[in-house]
Design an enzyme around this catalytic site. Sequence first.
Site, mmCIF file in Angstrom:
data_model
loop_
_atom_site.group_PDB
_atom_site.id
_atom_site.type_symbol
_atom_site.label_atom_id
_atom_site.label_comp_id
_atom_site.label_asym_id
_atom_site.label_seq_id
_atom_site.Cartn_x
_atom_site.Cartn_y
_atom_site.Cartn_z
ATOM 1 N N GLU A 138 0.887 -1.176 0.000
ATOM 2 C CA GLU A 138 0.000 0.000 0.000
ATOM 3 C C GLU A 138 0.918 1.217 0.000
ATOM 4 O OE1 GLU A 138 -3.335 0.143 -0.016
ATOM 5 O OE2 GLU A 138 -3.759 -2.002 0.125
ATOM 6 N N CYS A 147 -1.874 9.573 2.419
ATOM 7 C CA CYS A 147 -1.453 8.952 1.150
ATOM 8 C C CYS A 147 -2.383 9.334 -0.002
ATOM 9 C CB CYS A 147 -1.398 7.436 1.291
ATOM 10 S SG CYS A 147 -2.969 6.724 1.797
HETATM 11 P P1 NAD Z 1 8.262 4.749 4.888
HETATM 12 O O1 NAD Z 1 8.229 3.935 3.649
HETATM 13 O O2 NAD Z 1 9.430 5.630 5.128
HETATM 14 O O3 NAD Z 1 8.170 3.789 6.179
HETATM 15 C C1 NAD Z 1 7.118 2.851 6.343
HETATM 16 C C2 NAD Z 1 7.572 1.752 7.281
HETATM 17 O O4 NAD Z 1 8.665 1.063 6.683
HETATM 18 C C3 NAD Z 1 8.054 2.227 8.641
HETATM 19 O O5 NAD Z 1 7.545 1.350 9.650
HETATM 20 C C4 NAD Z 1 9.562 2.104 8.552
HETATM 21 O O6 NAD Z 1 10.176 1.793 9.771
HETATM 22 C C5 NAD Z 1 9.721 0.930 7.609
HETATM 23 N N1 NAD Z 1 10.986 0.947 6.844
HETATM 24 C C6 NAD Z 1 11.751 2.016 6.503
HETATM 25 N N2 NAD Z 1 12.811 1.629 5.749
HETATM 26 C C7 NAD Z 1 12.708 0.277 5.614
HETATM 27 C C8 NAD Z 1 13.473 -0.708 4.938
HETATM 28 N N3 NAD Z 1 14.573 -0.379 4.257
HETATM 29 N N4 NAD Z 1 13.059 -1.999 4.985
HETATM 30 C C9 NAD Z 1 11.928 -2.337 5.660
HETATM 31 N N5 NAD Z 1 11.164 -1.441 6.311
HETATM 32 C C10 NAD Z 1 11.542 -0.149 6.298
HETATM 33 O O7 NAD Z 1 6.900 5.568 4.909
HETATM 34 P P2 NAD Z 1 6.413 6.656 5.954
HETATM 35 O O8 NAD Z 1 7.246 7.875 5.811
HETATM 36 O O9 NAD Z 1 6.251 6.053 7.305
HETATM 37 O O10 NAD Z 1 4.919 6.936 5.392
HETATM 38 C C11 NAD Z 1 4.664 7.814 4.348
HETATM 39 C C12 NAD Z 1 4.490 7.092 3.043
HETATM 40 O O11 NAD Z 1 3.524 6.055 3.173
HETATM 41 C C13 NAD Z 1 3.951 8.001 1.950
HETATM 42 O O12 NAD Z 1 4.593 7.699 0.741
HETATM 43 C C14 NAD Z 1 2.481 7.641 1.878
HETATM 44 O O13 NAD Z 1 1.870 7.922 0.636
HETATM 45 C C15 NAD Z 1 2.519 6.178 2.164
HETATM 46 N N6 NAD Z 1 1.246 5.725 2.700
HETATM 47 C C16 NAD Z 1 0.480 4.887 1.945
HETATM 48 C C17 NAD Z 1 -0.776 4.483 2.419
HETATM 49 C C18 NAD Z 1 -1.672 3.574 1.634
HETATM 50 O O14 NAD Z 1 -2.622 3.055 2.222
HETATM 51 N N7 NAD Z 1 -1.441 3.350 0.353
HETATM 52 C C19 NAD Z 1 -1.218 4.928 3.665
HETATM 53 C C20 NAD Z 1 -0.382 5.778 4.396
HETATM 54 C C21 NAD Z 1 0.845 6.178 3.914
#
Ligand code: NAD
Length: 473
Positions: free
Chosen positions: A218, A252
Site C-alpha cells: 500500500e 497517502c
Molecule cells: P516509509 O516507507 O518511510 O516507512 C514505512 C515503514 O517502513 C516504517 O515502519 C519504517 O520503519 C519501515 N521501513 C523504513 N525503511 C525500511 C526498509 N529499508 N526496509 C523495511 N522497512 C523499512 O513511509 P512513511 O514515511 O512512514 O509513510 C509515508 C508514506 O507512506 C507516503 O509515501 C504515503 O503515501 C505512504 N502511505 C500509503 C498508504 C496507503 O494506504 N497506500 C497509507 C499511508 C501512507
Amino acid sequence: MTSNISQTDNLSAIFSAARAAHLTDPMPSVELRKERLSRLETALLKYETELVAAMNEDFRHRSDADSSIFDITIPLGDIRRNRRSVKRWMKPRRVGVPLHLKPARGRIIPQPKGVVGVISPWNFPVYLAVAPIAAALAAGNRVMLKPSELTPKTSDVMARMISDLFDPTEVSVCTGGVELSQAFSSLPFDHLFFTGSTRVGREVAVSAARNLTPVTLELGGKSPAILGEHASLDYSARRIAFGKIANAGQICVAPDYVLLPRNQLEAFATAMESAVHDFFPAGPQSPDYTGILNDNHLNRLQGLVTEAKAAGAEVRELLPKDAAHASGKMTPTLILNPPLDSRVMREEIFGPVLPLVTYDTAEEARSFVNSRPSPLALYVFSDDQKEREFWLNGTLSGGACVNETAFHVVADTMPFGGVGESGMGSYHGKAGFDQLSHLKSVLIQPKLNGAFVFNPPVSGFNRFVAKALRKIV
Ligand code: NAD
C-alpha cells in the site's frame, strides 16, 4: 506477558513461536476469530485516551478529529464489520465446473495463510496498523506488527495495548528503527503487508521475494485532483481543501496537485483561500489544524516551496506563516504554475502544499496524467457524465472519487489499494479477508463419474471422446 520485541535477534524466535502456534490450529473457528476481533476492539477502546495523547505528542499537535475519527472510529468500524461478516466470508464458496468434468463439484475454501507481517507508516499510526491486523485476524492468521519509529510514543502505547490483550503468538508488536524493519521484512512470513513509501516498498518487495513471501504494498504517489470544464468551482475548492488539509496533508490519498482549466486559475485560488479561512478562522493556532510530524518534514516541505518559487512559480500562503512555524505547523500553501520539472511536481508532497497546474485542453491534461506513474487516487470534479467518463475510463489509478476527495478509503465495501508504482494488492472488508486468505480450489468427485474415459490404454473410444471434447471445451 510481553510481546514487545525490540531486539532484532528476537524476531526469529517470536516468528517461530507464532508459526508453531498456527500449526496447532491452522483453521481457527468463527467463534475464535470473532473473539480475537472483539479483543482488538476492547484494546482500542481501553487505550483510546493514551493513544490520542501519544499521537498528539508525536505530531507536536494532532487535531482531535484527525486522531479520534481517523485513528480510532474508522478502525473500530473495520473491526466491527469484519466481525459481523466473517462467518459469511469463511464459508466454502460453490463454483461451477466445465461440462466435461461433471458431475464433479467445485468449492473455493478460504484458508488462513499462517503468520502475517504488517509494517505500518507514521501518518495514521493506529489506523494503518490496526486495519491490516483486523483483516489478518478475520482471515484466521497470526500477526506480527512493526509500527513506525517516527511515532515512537504511539508505537509504545500500541505495543502495551497489544501485549495487554493478546498472547504474543497471536499478535505481537516489534518496535525499532529501519535496521529492525529490514530484519523484519526478511522473515519468511506467509504474507507481508506493507504500508509506506514507494521507495521503501520496492526494498520490502525484494526482501520478501527471497522467501517467495507474497506481499501487499500500500504505497503513495502523486494523486491528482482534476477540475473539469463542468465543475462547480466553490464546491470543488472546499472538497479539495478538506482532502489536502486534513492531517495537514500527511495522507497517502491527499490530492497532491490540481489540474484545472487555465481561465479558472485565479478564481480557484481565491475559492481555496476562502475555504481555508472558513475552516480555520483562528488561523494556524486552531486546535483543528494538525502539526507537521518533525522538523525534517517541515524543512523538506519548505524546501519544495522555496525551490518552486526560485524557479518562477507564484506562492500564496493561505494562513500566517510565522505563527504556523512557531507551533511546528505549516501554513496551507498554493503554488501557481510550478515548473513541471521542479521537485514539488516530481516528488510526493505529503503536506499542506498544493500546486495548481493549468491546462488548455482535456486531452492535454489527460496525457499529462498518463505520462506519469499510476497514482493511488484520482479525483474528478465535474457535473457532466461524459467528462467524468473521459477521466475515469481514460486513466489508471488505484481508486477514484467523483466530486470528492479521499473518502473512498473508508468505504470498506470496496477494495482499497494502488496500481503500478502506487502499490499492489488491496484490502478493506471482504477484499482484506480474501487478500490474507489462501483461496484453495477443491474439486469434489462423486464415485459415480465419467473420468474413466481418460484412462489408458487409449482405444478408439478414447479417441472419439477426445475429438468430441475438442468441440465442447
Ligand atoms: P516509509 O516507507 O518511510 O516507512 C514505512 C515503514 O517502513 C516504517 O515502519 C519504517 O520503519 C519501515 N521501513 C523504513 N525503511 C525500511 C526498509 N529499508 N526496509 C523495511 N522497512 C523499512 O513511509 P512513511 O514515511 O512512514 O509513510 C509515508 C508514506 O507512506 C507516503 O509515501 C504515503 O503515501 C505512504 N502511505 C500509503 C498508504 C496507503 O494506504 N497506500 C497509507 C499511508 C501512507
